[in-house]
Design a protein around this motif. Sequence first.
Motif, short mmCIF file in Angstrom:
data_model
loop_
_atom_site.label_atom_id
_atom_site.label_comp_id
_atom_site.label_asym_id
_atom_site.label_seq_id
_atom_site.Cartn_x
_atom_site.Cartn_y
_atom_site.Cartn_z
N HIS A 115 0.83 -1.20 0.00
CA HIS A 115 0.00 0.00 0.00
C HIS A 115 0.87 1.26 0.00
N PRO A 116 0.31 2.39 -0.45
CA PRO A 116 1.08 3.65 -0.49
C PRO A 116 1.70 4.04 0.85
N ASP A 117 1.05 3.63 1.95
CA ASP A 117 1.58 3.99 3.27
C ASP A 117 2.69 3.03 3.72
N GLY A 118 3.05 2.05 2.85
CA GLY A 118 4.13 1.12 3.16
C GLY A 118 3.67 -0.16 3.83
N LYS A 119 2.41 -0.25 4.20
CA LYS A 119 1.90 -1.48 4.83
C LYS A 119 1.69 -2.54 3.76
N TRP A 120 1.83 -3.79 4.17
CA TRP A 120 1.69 -4.93 3.27
C TRP A 120 0.39 -5.65 3.54
N GLU A 121 -0.14 -6.24 2.49
CA GLU A 121 -1.30 -7.11 2.61
C GLU A 121 -0.95 -8.41 1.88
N ILE A 122 -1.08 -9.54 2.55
CA ILE A 122 -0.76 -10.82 1.92
C ILE A 122 -1.90 -11.21 0.98
N LEU A 123 -1.55 -11.58 -0.24
CA LEU A 123 -2.50 -12.08 -1.23
C LEU A 123 -2.28 -13.59 -1.32
N TYR A 124 -3.15 -14.34 -0.67
CA TYR A 124 -3.00 -15.79 -0.59
C TYR A 124 -3.29 -16.46 -1.93
#
Length: 147
Positions: free
Chosen positions: A37-46
Amino acid sequence: MHLISGMAPLIRAVLSKLIGDEEAKNIEIVANDAKIHPDGKWEILYRHPSSGYGHDKSQAILPYRRLSNPPTVFFFGDGVSDMSAARHANVLFVKKKPGMDNDLAAYCTHEGIPHLLFENFHGALPVVKKVVDGQLSVPEALALGQV
């Protein structure tokens, strides 16, 4: 060559650093992905969100096992997320976890799945080389028990 599991961006970064971008591009990574994400946070895409594993590694192995001339499948695992793939590898290496519970080793023992305990890749590499070179059969390799 295929690498299975982990998160693709992290694996790609490590490979690029170790062997260079050009060589790393030749390795297919079969893993969960990540959205940054633009704020640097990650989201796992399983890869397999409906699976309890998030990435059902057996689904990455089974197409190779179904080939008319299947390759020898070596699999290295260390935990619960590797249980789905455990019975589908020809040679299963299970990471030793001294002083810790080892769910994958317990599962394999309970289910009668032959496996080799390993401490690190340095110890496992000679076994893989011998099987690939035909100096050791898969049953002979599995009979070693640990490396």
